[in-house]
Structures are given as structure tokens and as C-alpha cells.
Design a protein around this motif. Structure first.
Motif, short mmCIF file in Angstrom:
data_model
loop_
_atom_site.label_atom_id
_atom_site.label_comp_id
_atom_site.label_asym_id
_atom_site.label_seq_id
_atom_site.Cartn_x
_atom_site.Cartn_y
_atom_site.Cartn_z
N ARG A 148 0.47 5.84 0.02
CA ARG A 148 -0.35 7.05 0.05
C ARG A 148 0.56 8.25 -0.21
NH1 ARG A 148 -3.96 3.84 0.38
NH2 ARG A 148 -5.61 3.64 1.88
N TYR B 96 1.08 12.59 0.17
CA TYR B 96 0.74 13.66 1.09
C TYR B 96 1.33 14.99 0.65
CZ TYR B 96 -0.37 9.54 3.72
OH TYR B 96 -0.89 8.34 4.09
N ARG C 91 0.85 -1.19 0.00
CA ARG C 91 0.00 0.00 0.00
C ARG C 91 0.90 1.24 0.00
NH1 ARG C 91 -1.16 -3.41 3.80
NH2 ARG C 91 -0.35 -3.05 5.85
#
Length: 123
Positions: free
Chosen positions: A87, A89, A85
Motif C-alpha cells: 500500500r 501513503y 501485498r
């Protein structure tokens, strides 16, 4: 477009300020500038189970012309370096917070976790 450069390809320093490509190249040449944190979580009950969590400054907007630009990334890898995973930012604080959340999640997934901090940020 701004200043003849697509917003998604603009460079930003770790504080999110736009910088010219030459400055980005200089910063990328500084050992550790791009690394925020790197943590390894091992499961002592299953030595084949490992999670590496990495948070880095990438400098260019990784989003789809996001505002503010997404210039940090936190990713979780397994022992074979497969991305499990990730992500993106806008701020270092958000990325660091996410890093810690991924470490906590990995510890909860392991039966007998051991946490190793392998790098610290160099600014």
C-alpha cells in the motif's frame, strides 16, 4: 505541470515538502533516511513461513497524480521475497500505522509467531 516538472515525478522529503532532485539525491545518500521500519515475523511452528514487512520513504509520488502525493510504501514479502501485498501513503504516520497493522495481521496468520524488528528509522 508545475515548475516544468510533472507532479507525479516531483520529489518530497519525509515531511511531504517538495524538494529539488539534488536534495533528494543527498537524502537518499544518508544511510537509513529512506527506511521507516522493517519487521520480520517468523512462525516457530513452520520455519518455512516468514513474512517481511517493510516501510520506506520513496520520495516521489507513487500515485496517479495523487493529492497529497503518495511518497511512502509499506509492503509484505514472503520468504522468497515475493510481494504479497503493498500500500502507498502520503504521510509517515499513515505508513507507520499500516506497517503495524501488517505486522499484527502476519502474527494472526502464524501459529507461533516471533517478531523481529530489524531496522529503525534514521532521520
Amino acid at each position: 505541470m508545475t515548475d516544468g516538472v510533472e507532479p507525479s515525478r516531483r520529489w518530497y522529503d519525509r515531511d511531504g515538502r517538495p524538494i529539488p532532485p539534488e536534495e533528494a539525491e543527498r537524502l537518499l545518500g544518508r544511510p537509513g533516511y529512506d527506511r521507516i521500519r522493517a519487521t520480520t515475523v517468523m512462525d516457530m511452528a513452520d520455519l518455512d513461513w516468514i513474512r517481511d514487512i517493510s516501510t520506506v520513504w520513496v520520495g516521489v509520488d507513487l500515485g496517479e497524480v495523487a493529492e497529497p502525493p503518495l511518497i511512502f510504501e509499506t509492503a509484505v514479502f514472503d520468504r522468497d521475497h515475493t510481494t504479497l501485498r503493498h500500500r502507498r501513503y502520503a504521510t509517515e504516520a499513515q505508513a507507520s500505522e499500516a506497517h503495524e497493522a501488517f505486522v499484527v495481521a502476519a502474527c494472526e496468520e502464524a501459529n507461533d509467531p516471533v517478531v523481529l524488528e530489524t531496522t529503525d528509522s534514521v532521520t
